[in-house]
Enzyme design. Structure first.
Site, mmCIF file in Angstrom:
data_model
loop_
_atom_site.group_PDB
_atom_site.id
_atom_site.type_symbol
_atom_site.label_atom_id
_atom_site.label_comp_id
_atom_site.label_asym_id
_atom_site.label_seq_id
_atom_site.Cartn_x
_atom_site.Cartn_y
_atom_site.Cartn_z
ATOM 1 N N ASN A 7 -8.227 7.450 18.185
ATOM 2 C CA ASN A 7 -7.688 7.040 16.888
ATOM 3 C C ASN A 7 -7.211 5.585 16.992
ATOM 4 O O ASN A 7 -6.320 5.271 17.787
ATOM 5 C CB ASN A 7 -6.529 7.982 16.527
ATOM 6 C CG ASN A 7 -5.971 7.693 15.157
ATOM 7 O OD1 ASN A 7 -5.720 6.533 14.827
ATOM 8 N ND2 ASN A 7 -5.757 8.712 14.364
ATOM 9 N N HIS A 10 -3.425 2.677 15.249
ATOM 10 C CA HIS A 10 -2.261 1.969 15.811
ATOM 11 C C HIS A 10 -2.578 0.496 16.090
ATOM 12 O O HIS A 10 -1.679 -0.337 16.092
ATOM 13 C CB HIS A 10 -1.790 2.680 17.076
ATOM 14 C CG HIS A 10 -1.547 4.147 16.838
ATOM 15 N ND1 HIS A 10 -0.400 4.621 16.261
ATOM 16 C CD2 HIS A 10 -2.341 5.223 17.035
ATOM 17 C CE1 HIS A 10 -0.485 5.938 16.139
ATOM 18 N NE2 HIS A 10 -1.655 6.323 16.599
ATOM 19 N N HIS A 43 -7.734 6.572 9.935
ATOM 20 C CA HIS A 43 -7.132 7.170 8.749
ATOM 21 C C HIS A 43 -6.960 6.079 7.698
ATOM 22 O O HIS A 43 -6.154 5.171 7.879
ATOM 23 C CB HIS A 43 -5.765 7.770 9.155
ATOM 24 C CG HIS A 43 -5.072 8.526 8.065
ATOM 25 N ND1 HIS A 43 -3.895 9.201 8.283
ATOM 26 C CD2 HIS A 43 -5.376 8.725 6.761
ATOM 27 C CE1 HIS A 43 -3.504 9.775 7.154
ATOM 28 N NE2 HIS A 43 -4.379 9.493 6.215
ATOM 29 N N ARG A 45 -5.315 5.354 4.696
ATOM 30 C CA ARG A 45 -4.241 5.948 3.892
ATOM 31 C C ARG A 45 -4.274 5.386 2.487
ATOM 32 O O ARG A 45 -4.741 4.263 2.252
ATOM 33 C CB ARG A 45 -2.887 5.663 4.539
ATOM 34 C CG ARG A 45 -2.720 6.296 5.904
ATOM 35 C CD ARG A 45 -1.312 6.093 6.415
ATOM 36 N NE ARG A 45 -0.365 6.919 5.711
ATOM 37 C CZ ARG A 45 0.223 8.012 6.221
ATOM 38 N NH1 ARG A 45 -0.026 8.382 7.462
ATOM 39 N NH2 ARG A 45 1.057 8.707 5.502
ATOM 40 N N ARG A 49 -1.615 1.195 4.633
ATOM 41 C CA ARG A 49 -0.582 0.571 5.469
ATOM 42 C C ARG A 49 -1.109 0.092 6.819
ATOM 43 O O ARG A 49 -0.508 -0.747 7.446
ATOM 44 C CB ARG A 49 0.603 1.514 5.658
ATOM 45 C CG ARG A 49 0.342 2.649 6.612
ATOM 46 C CD ARG A 49 1.631 3.356 6.975
ATOM 47 N NE ARG A 49 2.128 4.189 5.891
ATOM 48 C CZ ARG A 49 2.861 5.289 6.104
ATOM 49 N NH1 ARG A 49 3.192 5.637 7.314
ATOM 50 N NH2 ARG A 49 3.262 6.027 5.100
ATOM 51 N N GLU A 70 -10.134 10.222 8.680
ATOM 52 C CA GLU A 70 -9.037 11.079 8.227
ATOM 53 C C GLU A 70 -8.669 10.630 6.821
ATOM 54 O O GLU A 70 -8.523 9.428 6.563
ATOM 55 C CB GLU A 70 -7.821 10.919 9.131
ATOM 56 C CG GLU A 70 -8.035 11.439 10.526
ATOM 57 C CD GLU A 70 -6.821 11.172 11.409
ATOM 58 O OE1 GLU A 70 -5.825 10.618 10.920
ATOM 59 O OE2 GLU A 70 -6.900 11.502 12.587
ATOM 60 N N THR A 101 1.388 11.480 10.305
ATOM 61 C CA THR A 101 1.108 12.759 9.662
ATOM 62 C C THR A 101 2.026 13.818 10.256
ATOM 63 O O THR A 101 1.945 14.114 11.443
ATOM 64 C CB THR A 101 -0.375 13.138 9.870
ATOM 65 O OG1 THR A 101 -1.161 11.981 9.571
ATOM 66 C CG2 THR A 101 -0.783 14.267 8.966
ATOM 67 N N GLU A 151 -8.857 21.154 12.762
ATOM 68 C CA GLU A 151 -8.177 20.430 13.838
ATOM 69 C C GLU A 151 -6.737 20.936 13.872
ATOM 70 O O GLU A 151 -6.016 20.824 12.871
ATOM 71 C CB GLU A 151 -8.190 18.912 13.580
ATOM 72 C CG GLU A 151 -7.417 18.144 14.648
ATOM 73 C CD GLU A 151 -7.514 16.618 14.491
ATOM 74 O OE1 GLU A 151 -8.506 16.116 13.928
ATOM 75 O OE2 GLU A 151 -6.573 15.938 14.946
ATOM 76 N N HIS A 191 -2.731 15.147 17.820
ATOM 77 C CA HIS A 191 -1.379 14.705 17.455
ATOM 78 C C HIS A 191 -0.423 14.913 18.634
ATOM 79 O O HIS A 191 -0.201 16.032 19.065
ATOM 80 C CB HIS A 191 -0.813 15.416 16.226
ATOM 81 C CG HIS A 191 0.226 14.566 15.548
ATOM 82 N ND1 HIS A 191 -0.064 13.688 14.545
ATOM 83 C CD2 HIS A 191 1.537 14.403 15.816
ATOM 84 C CE1 HIS A 191 1.022 13.052 14.184
ATOM 85 N NE2 HIS A 191 2.014 13.452 14.957
#
Ligand code: PXP
Length: 241
Positions: A7, A10, A43, A45, A49, A70, A101, A151, A191
């Site tokens: 992912n 970040h 992701h 969003r 962001r 995502e 999340t 998931e 996660h």
């Protein structure tokens, strides 16, 4: 043996801290691939962001492994996905105030709305996964939507103190995986997974994909992203029983 989805949100978060062009999540995806990632996860969003539309568009053209988007279950996001056609869409809950999340998607009781999104995405050739808590009712409801995969949110497992509570949370994921498998669902997890807690989850029979971001990007600050990904792939490939 599960494969690793990295992912890269970040990396985009760090870029957005200055509103500039670095570090670029597109570069991060290339480094992750070179480190052995089988999937790049991002992701987009609703509040944009971290990941931007530009990132998704470029990554769709450059990522050579599986691209996993995502996304919230909204008409606007379904339209974005249908236009960009990631290989997989993972439907997640989204709260504007949350740092990340915070829980699984509530599927039970909302099967109709979620199934409609699943069908639209599948019609474009996109495989659909639902990000849910390891709860029997959510697994059953997920199967009813026609999604191919689920998931499991492993946050509670990851945050539990070592000992009986960690073991209890692990058992929920392992039991959920068995139930999902029996219902014909492909099983993913993610996660809070890190270099210490990942092997037990990777060893769950039928576990197919692990999506990991924070711990890999954190380690990358010290060892570089390619190496951080390679080390995680190695751990996943030597799961403890
Ligand atoms: N899977 C999903 C569906 C997520 O929303 C996240 C967090 O963005 C992850 C996996 C990765 O979590 P982490 O960054 O804690 O590894």
């Amino acid at each position: 043996m599960p494969h690793l989805g990295v992912n890269i949100d970040h990396v985009a978060t760090l870029r957005q801290a200055r509103g500039g062009v670095e570090p670029d999540p597109v570069w991060a995806a290339a480094e992750a691939e070179l480190g052995g990632a089988s999937c790049i996860t991002l992701h987009l969003r609703e509040d944009r962001r971290h990941i931007q539309d530009r990132d998704l568009e470029i990554l769709r053209q450059t990522v050579q492994v599986k691209l996993n988007l995502e996304m919230a279950v909204t008409d606007a996001m379904v339209d974005v996905a249908c236009r960009t056609k990631p290989n997989q869409a993972t439907l997640v809950p989204e709260g504007r105030q949350e740092l990340t999340t915070e829980g699984g998607l509530a599927v039970a009781g909302r099967e109709k709305k979620i199934a409609a999104a699943v069908r639209k995405l599948q019609a474009k050739g996109i495989v659909v996964s639902l990000f849910i808590d390891p709860a029997p009712a959510e697994v059953e409801a997920s199967a009813r939507t026609g999604a191919e995969a689920i998931e499991f949110h492993t946050g509670e497992y990851a945050n539990a103190p070592e000992g009986p509570e960690r073991n209890r949370q692990f058992a929920r994921v392992a039991e959920g995986a068995r139930q999902a498998h029996d219902l014909g669902l492909v099983v993913h997890a993610g996660h809070g997974l890190n270099y210490v807690n990942v092997r037990r989850i990777a060893a769950i029979p039928g576990m197919t994909e692990l999506n990991i971001g924070h711990s890999i990007v954190s380690r990358a600050i010290f060892v570089g992203l390619r190496k951080a990904v390679r080390e995680m792939v190695r751990l996943i490939e030597s799961p403890q029983s």
